[in-house]
Write a protein that holds these residues in place. Structure first.
Motif, PDB file in Angstrom:
ATOM      1  N   GLY A 202       0.781  -1.225   0.000  1.00 45.16           N
ATOM      2  CA  GLY A 202       0.000   0.000   0.000  1.00 45.16           C
ATOM      3  C   GLY A 202       0.811   1.272   0.000  1.00 45.16           C
ATOM      4  N   SER A 203       1.996   1.244   0.557  1.00 46.59           N
ATOM      5  CA  SER A 203       2.775   2.476   0.662  1.00 46.59           C
ATOM      6  C   SER A 203       3.878   2.605  -0.380  1.00 46.59           C
ATOM      7  N   ILE A 204       4.247   1.529  -1.043  1.00 45.18           N
ATOM      8  CA  ILE A 204       5.336   1.610  -2.027  1.00 45.18           C
ATOM      9  C   ILE A 204       4.901   1.144  -3.403  1.00 45.18           C
ATOM     10  N   ILE A 205       4.418  -0.053  -3.508  1.00 45.08           N
ATOM     11  CA  ILE A 205       4.138  -0.650  -4.810  1.00 45.08           C
ATOM     12  C   ILE A 205       3.010   0.098  -5.535  1.00 45.08           C
ATOM     13  N   LEU A 206       1.880   0.268  -4.875  1.00 42.74           N
ATOM     14  CA  LEU A 206       0.747   0.921  -5.531  1.00 42.74           C
ATOM     15  C   LEU A 206       1.033   2.366  -5.951  1.00 42.74           C
ATOM     16  N   PRO A 207       1.604   3.207  -5.081  1.00 42.30           N
ATOM     17  CA  PRO A 207       1.893   4.573  -5.541  1.00 42.30           C
ATOM     18  C   PRO A 207       2.883   4.624  -6.702  1.00 42.30           C
TER      19      PRO A 207
ATOM     20  N   THR B  82      12.105  10.562  -7.443  1.00 41.39           N
ATOM     21  CA  THR B  82      12.431  11.197  -6.171  1.00 41.39           C
ATOM     22  C   THR B  82      12.785  10.230  -5.054  1.00 41.39           C
ATOM     23  N   TYR B  83      12.454   8.980  -5.181  1.00 41.22           N
ATOM     24  CA  TYR B  83      12.699   8.027  -4.115  1.00 41.22           C
ATOM     25  C   TYR B  83      13.852   7.099  -4.467  1.00 41.22           C
ATOM     26  N   PRO B  84      14.366   6.359  -3.462  1.00 36.54           N
ATOM     27  CA  PRO B  84      15.413   5.367  -3.759  1.00 36.54           C
ATOM     28  C   PRO B  84      14.859   4.254  -4.653  1.00 36.54           C
ATOM     29  N   PRO B  85      15.712   3.398  -5.152  1.00 40.39           N
ATOM     30  CA  PRO B  85      15.242   2.293  -6.003  1.00 40.39           C
ATOM     31  C   PRO B  85      14.133   1.496  -5.311  1.00 40.39           C
TER      32      PRO B  85
ATOM     33  N   GLN C 283      13.731   0.337  -1.272  1.00 41.25           N
ATOM     34  CA  GLN C 283      12.672   0.906  -0.453  1.00 41.25           C
ATOM     35  C   GLN C 283      11.686  -0.172   0.003  1.00 41.25           C
ATOM     36  N   THR C 284      11.392  -1.120  -0.861  1.00 42.39           N
ATOM     37  CA  THR C 284      10.482  -2.203  -0.496  1.00 42.39           C
ATOM     38  C   THR C 284      11.052  -3.048   0.638  1.00 42.39           C
ATOM     39  N   LEU C 285      12.323  -3.388   0.545  1.00 44.95           N
ATOM     40  CA  LEU C 285      12.947  -4.190   1.603  1.00 44.95           C
ATOM     41  C   LEU C 285      12.992  -3.442   2.935  1.00 44.95           C
TER      42      LEU C 285
END
Length: 74
Positions: free
Chosen positions: A19-24, A35-38, A42-44
């Motif tokens: 919900g906070s990484i994959i979907l956005p 703007t974010y790290p790879p 970030q997922t890990l």
């Protein structure tokens, strides 16, 4: 008590990560991908941190349930 908290934390932490990484990143790829790290990094990080937090909250809830049951017996 610990096994139950470990098992319940898995599903919640996966849900938080999706919900906070994959979907956005999928829905708003132009906003997030520069703007974010790879995404794998970030997922890990989110998965590990959310698992730890979810485990601690689940463990606290189970501990409180046991304490309340013991208090009701007296």
């Amino acid at each position: 008590m610990v096994k139950k908290a470990l098992k319940s934390a898995i599903g919640v932490s996966i849900g938080v990560t999706i919900g906070s990484i994959i979907l956005p990143r999928i829905l708003f790829s132009k906003l997030y991908n520069n703007t974010y790290p790879p995404i794998l990094e970030q997922t890990l990080i989110y998965l590990v941190l959310s698992y730890i937090v979810c485990f601690l909250i689940s463990f606290l809830i189970e501990w409180l349930k046991i304490k309340i049951k013991k208090a009701d017996k007296f």
